[in-house]
Design an enzyme around this catalytic site. Structure first.
Site, PDB file in Angstrom:
ATOM      1  N   ASP A   1      91.194  94.500  83.134  1.00  0.00           N
ATOM      2  CA  ASP A   1      91.020  94.327  84.576  1.00  0.00           C
ATOM      3  C   ASP A   1      91.998  95.218  85.338  1.00  0.00           C
ATOM      4  O   ASP A   1      93.090  94.770  85.687  1.00  0.00           O
ATOM      5  CB  ASP A   1      91.246  92.848  84.929  1.00  0.00           C
ATOM      6  CG  ASP A   1      90.999  92.531  86.392  1.00  0.00           C
ATOM      7  OD1 ASP A   1      90.371  93.346  87.084  1.00  0.00           O
ATOM      8  OD2 ASP A   1      91.437  91.461  86.831  1.00  0.00           O
TER       9      ASP A   1
ATOM     10  N   ASP B   1      83.793  96.263  87.062  1.00  0.00           N
ATOM     11  CA  ASP B   1      85.071  95.564  87.106  1.00  0.00           C
ATOM     12  C   ASP B   1      85.124  94.612  85.916  1.00  0.00           C
ATOM     13  O   ASP B   1      84.455  93.588  85.904  1.00  0.00           O
ATOM     14  CB  ASP B   1      85.173  94.802  88.435  1.00  0.00           C
ATOM     15  CG  ASP B   1      86.533  94.147  88.646  1.00  0.00           C
ATOM     16  OD1 ASP B   1      87.376  94.201  87.735  1.00  0.00           O
ATOM     17  OD2 ASP B   1      86.738  93.590  89.737  1.00  0.00           O
TER      18      ASP B   1
ATOM     19  N   HIS C   1      94.498  88.531  84.203  1.00  0.00           N
ATOM     20  CA  HIS C   1      95.624  88.525  85.147  1.00  0.00           C
ATOM     21  C   HIS C   1      96.938  88.129  84.473  1.00  0.00           C
ATOM     22  O   HIS C   1      97.795  87.501  85.097  1.00  0.00           O
ATOM     23  CB  HIS C   1      95.331  87.623  86.340  1.00  0.00           C
ATOM     24  CG  HIS C   1      94.422  88.242  87.344  1.00  0.00           C
ATOM     25  ND1 HIS C   1      94.166  87.684  88.570  1.00  0.00           N
ATOM     26  CD2 HIS C   1      93.705  89.395  87.315  1.00  0.00           C
ATOM     27  CE1 HIS C   1      93.334  88.450  89.261  1.00  0.00           C
ATOM     28  NE2 HIS C   1      93.037  89.503  88.498  1.00  0.00           N
TER      29      HIS C   1
ATOM     30  N   GLU D   1      92.436  96.253  95.307  1.00  0.00           N
ATOM     31  CA  GLU D   1      91.350  95.294  95.113  1.00  0.00           C
ATOM     32  C   GLU D   1      91.909  93.901  94.873  1.00  0.00           C
ATOM     33  O   GLU D   1      91.366  92.899  95.363  1.00  0.00           O
ATOM     34  CB  GLU D   1      90.476  95.722  93.929  1.00  0.00           C
ATOM     35  CG  GLU D   1      89.214  94.882  93.726  1.00  0.00           C
ATOM     36  CD  GLU D   1      89.399  93.686  92.798  1.00  0.00           C
ATOM     37  OE1 GLU D   1      88.436  92.927  92.633  1.00  0.00           O
ATOM     38  OE2 GLU D   1      90.515  93.497  92.258  1.00  0.00           O
TER      39      GLU D   1
END
Length: 319
Positions: free
Chosen positions: A139, A202, A289, A173
């Site tokens: 990501d 993405d 993340h 983003e």
């Protein structure tokens, strides 16, 4: 991919006036159209080794810059410089668009392939920034690297599509689609109307992958579904990231959009594992993340298939 609104801070800071820095090859090359009755050009295979080489470079950049490639940080600037240098050397016309978000300067990179009908633009994009907590290799190094390698394949093949090709790498983003929204808002209505389709990528190499297709524009959706049908791989409609990535500003402005996604922190069901393999009950990307979103956090098969699907759609939709 950005967090849902409830899980992220609202973007702070007004967006500044854009600064355009041009580079690469000269614009305005003559439009080349296939001869009447000519067979449509076939999309090339995208070498997975090349895509992974870009991922390794992005990992090295993050490692050398505090472990991330986030908006306003040195790792993002180095990532943009890496991508831009590759495109400039390949003959693209590149420009850097500058904006401000959360008190830091951000950048979009736009690359145009000379030629094609400027009134019919096929645009392909991905976000280049990571979160601050990790290097962001799935990501969204995965989408960024596959889009870069597709652009380089355009140059290697000296592809001359009927439509004009434009590629983009978005900044900020992860702060709420700031870069892509800034770009869309910077276009007049006439310029937005020239974009016949925007394709977004993405997270396309998730380690426990699914094969998800955006269900926005029917023609774009069918293009991706046809590709995967040809491989005998079932797809599902993409819902996890709906409105959470850079297609959203384009869609909101009336531009036809589509794209691919391999999954984030939703968990794979038994029905999905039966179709695609992988581990039931585990997230599509357990390192979403997180600091472990490194080059070890990539499923090569998913990355390879999705990279080839990008090229297929670019060729199909631009002829």
């Amino acid at each position: 991919m950005k967090l849902p609104l409830s899980g992220r801070a609202l973007t702070a800071g007004a967006v500044a006036v854009a600064t355009l820095v041009t580079g690469g090859s000269a614009a305005g090359a003559a439009t080349a159209h296939p001869a009447a009755g000519a067979t449509a050009a076939a999309a090339p295979d995208i070498p997975i080794a090349n895509v992974k080489a870009h991922l390794s470079q992005l990992q090295s950049i993050a490692t050398a810059n505090g472990g991330n490639r986030a908006h306003g940080r040195a790792g993002y600037q180095a990532s943009l410089n890496y991508v831009k240098a590759k495109l400039d050397a390949a003959g693209f016309t590149t420009r850097v668009q500058q904006f401000t978000a959360s008190g830091r300067t951000g950048y979009n990179l736009i690359a145009d392939w000379p030629g094609g009908d400027a009134n019919q633009v096929v645009m392909v994009g991905s976000h280049l920034d990571s979160v601050t907590s990790g290097p962001g290799i799935n990501d969204n190094g995965s989408g960024s690297s596959a889009v870069l390698e597709t652009a380089l394949a355009v140059a290697r093949s000296d592809y001359r599509p009927t439509k004009h090709l434009r590629f983009a790498w978005w900044g900020a983003e992860e702060l709420g689609l700031v870069g892509s929204r800034y770009y869309v808002n910077s276009l007049g209505s006439a310029e937005r109307a020239k974009i016949s389709g925007y394709l977004n990528f993405d997270m396309i190499g998730s380690p426990n992958p699914g094969y998800f297709v955006y269900d926005d524009d029917p023609t774009i959706e069918k293009t991706f579904k046809d590709y995967y049908a040809g491989l005998g791989i079932p797809t599902e409609i993409e819902t996890e990231g709906d409105g959470r990535s850079d297609h959203a500003p384009f869609k909101n402005a009336g531009v036809p959009v589509g794209g691919l996604f391999s999954g984030a922190d939703y968990r794979k069901t038994s029905a999905q594992a039966a179709k695609w393999g992988g581990t039931v009950g585990q997230p599509f990307d357990r390192c979403y993340h997180s600091s472990c979103d490194t080059t070890a956090n990539i499923n090569d098969t998913a990355l390879d298939r999705n990279s080839d699907a990008i090229a297929y759609a670019v060729w199909e939709l631009s002829q």
